[in-house]
Design an enzyme around this catalytic site. Sequence first.
Site, PDB file in Angstrom:
ATOM      1  N   ALA A   3      32.489 -22.361  57.094  1.00 47.52           N
ATOM      2  CA  ALA A   3      31.200 -22.646  55.949  1.00 47.52           C
ATOM      3  C   ALA A   3      30.467 -23.760  56.952  1.00 47.52           C
ATOM      4  O   ALA A   3      31.194 -24.616  56.947  1.00 47.52           O
ATOM      5  CB  ALA A   3      31.935 -23.055  54.784  1.00 47.52           C
ATOM      6  N   VAL A  18      35.113 -25.855  58.570  1.00 49.16           N
ATOM      7  CA  VAL A  18      33.794 -26.521  58.472  1.00 49.16           C
ATOM      8  C   VAL A  18      32.971 -26.372  59.678  1.00 49.16           C
ATOM      9  O   VAL A  18      33.576 -26.622  60.960  1.00 49.16           O
ATOM     10  CB  VAL A  18      34.123 -28.014  58.123  1.00 49.16           C
ATOM     11  CG1 VAL A  18      32.649 -28.568  58.135  1.00 49.16           C
ATOM     12  CG2 VAL A  18      34.611 -27.991  56.751  1.00 49.16           C
ATOM     13  N   LYS A  19      31.945 -25.826  59.531  1.00 47.27           N
ATOM     14  CA  LYS A  19      31.146 -25.721  60.763  1.00 47.27           C
ATOM     15  C   LYS A  19      30.160 -26.516  60.899  1.00 47.27           C
ATOM     16  O   LYS A  19      29.399 -27.141  60.109  1.00 47.27           O
ATOM     17  CB  LYS A  19      30.328 -24.405  60.636  1.00 47.27           C
ATOM     18  CG  LYS A  19      30.358 -23.348  61.643  1.00 47.27           C
ATOM     19  CD  LYS A  19      29.604 -22.033  61.082  1.00 47.27           C
ATOM     20  CE  LYS A  19      29.222 -21.180  62.470  1.00 47.27           C
ATOM     21  NZ  LYS A  19      28.399 -19.856  62.015  1.00 47.27           N
ATOM     22  N   VAL A  20      30.009 -27.247  61.952  1.00 48.43           N
ATOM     23  CA  VAL A  20      29.241 -28.455  62.511  1.00 48.43           C
ATOM     24  C   VAL A  20      28.411 -28.010  63.758  1.00 48.43           C
ATOM     25  O   VAL A  20      28.928 -27.400  64.729  1.00 48.43           O
ATOM     26  CB  VAL A  20      29.766 -29.820  62.417  1.00 48.43           C
ATOM     27  CG1 VAL A  20      30.611 -30.205  61.290  1.00 48.43           C
ATOM     28  CG2 VAL A  20      30.711 -29.771  63.705  1.00 48.43           C
TER      29      VAL A  20
END
Length: 221
Positions: A56, A82-84
């Site tokens: 996400a 977590v996508k950064v």
Amino acid sequence: MKFFIDSADIGEIRELSDTGLVDGVTTNPTLVARTGRDFFEVLDEICAVVSGPVSAEVAATDVDNMVTEGRALAARAKNVAVKVPLTWDGLKACRALTQAGIAVNVTLCFSPAQALLAAKAGARFISPFVGRLDDIGHSGMTLIAEIREILDNYPDTLKSEILAASIRNPLHVIEAAKLGAEIATIPPNVMRQLASHALTDKGLGDFLADWNKTGQTIADR
Ligand code: G3P
């Protein structure tokens, strides 16, 4: 090789998960926007269906807010990654979130140098976008090969998994597998294409036609 589904469409995810061949899901803001639905609602539903990692993506671009958003996303379910984005702030956020025990997928990777930084920042997943590189006349698969070579040189310290992204066709999946990418994130239509072959359909049709001529059955024996 692990297969993730690159989609935020819960119907597609549910249907493909039923195959037992889906190991995770990746979403991005474009895929979420395409659903027209509430992000957190969609994320909760996906995490309930898929037990593997569900990526996400944060929407903030500065490190502090990325970390805040990352924590909020990770709090939704234990399998959220977590996508950064691969920016300096994204790398700092990756480090902070990783140190807090949160899995991070560093996305929008287009060069081996970027991948090396992401690995050093502790990324659980690095997402090289092969299709978008091919689109501009570069080689997405060369990037996968270069990242593989770099990570293999430092197995004790660089532990990221290569998540081949921006997959456009079955050949991308096969090439990424041959090069040793741990994961391919595959759009639903490409996932379906993987199983399909005209000679399989023809062969099956011929076998069934011949079997029917025998007048026999198997199930009730
Ligand atoms: O999820 C990120 C990536 O797979 C996007 O693919 O087709 O928009 O380049 P694409």
